[in-house]
Design a protein around this motif. Structure first.
Motif, short mmCIF file in Angstrom:
data_model
loop_
_atom_site.label_atom_id
_atom_site.label_comp_id
_atom_site.label_asym_id
_atom_site.label_seq_id
_atom_site.Cartn_x
_atom_site.Cartn_y
_atom_site.Cartn_z
N PHE A 157 -4.80 3.70 2.30
CA PHE A 157 -4.20 4.57 1.50
C PHE A 157 -3.91 6.10 1.96
O PHE A 157 -2.98 6.66 1.89
N ARG A 158 -5.00 6.62 2.45
CA ARG A 158 -5.12 7.79 2.89
C ARG A 158 -4.31 8.16 3.97
O ARG A 158 -3.48 9.31 3.90
N TYR A 161 -1.09 7.52 4.12
CA TYR A 161 0.14 7.72 3.29
C TYR A 161 -0.06 9.11 2.57
O TYR A 161 1.03 9.62 2.61
N VAL A 162 -1.06 9.24 2.00
CA VAL A 162 -1.46 10.57 1.27
C VAL A 162 -1.25 11.70 2.25
O VAL A 162 -0.77 12.82 1.82
N ASP A 220 0.88 -1.15 -0.08
CA ASP A 220 0.07 0.02 0.04
C ASP A 220 0.89 1.32 -0.03
O ASP A 220 0.36 2.18 -0.69
N PHE A 248 -7.81 7.02 -3.31
CA PHE A 248 -6.59 7.15 -2.47
C PHE A 248 -7.09 8.11 -1.41
O PHE A 248 -6.42 8.28 -0.23
N GLU A 259 1.58 6.76 -6.76
CA GLU A 259 0.29 7.67 -7.13
C GLU A 259 0.65 9.24 -7.37
O GLU A 259 0.03 9.89 -8.01
N VAL A 296 0.97 4.19 -2.90
CA VAL A 296 0.55 5.50 -2.88
C VAL A 296 1.82 6.47 -3.14
O VAL A 296 1.37 7.56 -3.66
#
Ligand code: HIF
Length: 291
Positions: free
Chosen positions: A246-247, A249-250, A166, A240, A173, A170
């Motif tokens: 995911f979020r 790491y965002v 994951d 994301f 991305e 990210v």
């Protein structure tokens, strides 16, 4: 796009190429005021990633090896629409440096673009062999690249198949800070932010800071920023923000550009090397950005 025999030459010999010169010549091809936002960099990054992202760790097929993306049918898969633009831009360099493999040229072009647009240094190795004809390799199956209309489960399926976790997904991305969607390629429309030719962590900051609303149009379902309507997110990008794993790491990458650059570089190196058996004596280059 069917390629003629001139694109199927295989005289690759990785030891005979001066990659510093190739780097410089790719960098010289980036700028063009008549193309998109003035740079071929974003479409070079997309070419490098689509050449590599077909890898499956289960059967070890796909990946950049072979330079198979230049052949029908892979060249004509829907996910690869528009990438002939990048290949044709790079073709003069295959003439100038006949010993470079297409697989090396396409992946190196992505590295040059990331670095010259202000991103991190991405270590790169030569030595990917080329397939001579499409028939000489098992065609890479269609459907291995992500479908932008889908969400987090699909994105995970696609990138786990390549062997990413994951955090790496990210980090990768973040490359959607670059470039734009084209209605005549993917069907989607618009850039992700106001500086599509600068490698930044803006994908993450824009994702979190804006309210994303469905775009009102006849085209495929996508999002635009509520404030201006000028910037876009794909359904797969919005995942994301909505997926909690995911979020996290965002949020980290939105706050810490250095962390993003370091993690992106590692993940992109991994992407470009998926499934490649490099010659044992192939050196790793860490090119210095030109400017
Ligand atoms: Fe993209 N991507 N990508 N992508 N991509 C497009 C454009 C670019 C996905 C879909 C699309 C990655 C992951 C995903 C770039 C780089 C990377 C377009 C628009 C679509 C639809 C194509 C067009 O119309 O021209 C999906 C669903 C992904 C999984 C989340 C990577 C991480 C972000 C791996 C990656 O590096 C780049 C650069 C572009 C811009 C190309 C351009 O011509 O400007």
């Amino acid at each position: 796009y069917f390629y003629s025999s001139e694109l199927t030459t295989a005289e690759a010999d990785w030891k005979k190429v001066n990659y510093y010169n190739v780097y410089k010549d790719i960098a010289d091809l980036l700028e063009d005021e008549d193309y998109d936002d003035g740079s071929y960099g974003p479409v070079f990054v997309r070419l490098a990633w689509h050449a590599s992202g077909t890898y499956s760790k289960k059967d070890r097929t796909g990946g950049s090896t072979g330079g198979t993306i230049r052949f029908h049918p892979e060249a004509n898969y829907g996910a690869n629409a528009g990438l002939h633009v990048a290949r044709e831009r790079l073709e003069p360099l295959k003439k100038k440096y006949p010993h470079i493999s297409y697989a090396d040229l396409y992946t190196l072009a992505g590295v040059v673009a990331i670095q010259e647009l202000g991103g991190p240094v991405v270590p790169w190795r030569p030595g990917r062999p080329d397939a001579i004809t499409a028939a000489a390799v098992a065609a890479t199956p269609d459907g291995r690249l992500p479908d932008a209309a889908q969400g987090a489960d699909h994105v995970r399926d696609i990138f786990y198949r390549m062997g990413f976790n994951d955090q790496e997904i990210v980090a990768l991305e973040g490359a959607h800070a670059l470039g734009r969607c084209h209605t005549d390629r993917s069907g989607f429309d618009g850039p992700w932010n106001a500086s599509p030719t600068a490698f930044t962590n803006f994908l993450f900051t824009e994702l979190l800071d804006n309210t994303w609303v469905p775009k009102k149009w006849d085209g495929p379902f996508q999002y635009v920023d509520k404030a201006t309507g000028q910037f876009m997110m794909l359904p797969a990008d919005i995942a994301f923000k909505t997926d909690p794993k995911f979020r996290q790491y965002v949020e980290q990458y939105a706050k810490d550009q250095d962390l993003f650059f370091a993690d992106f570089s590692k993940a992109f190196v991994k992407l470009l090397e998926l499934g490649v058996q490099f010659p044992e004596d192939a050196p790793v280059y860490q090119f210095k950005p030109l400017e």
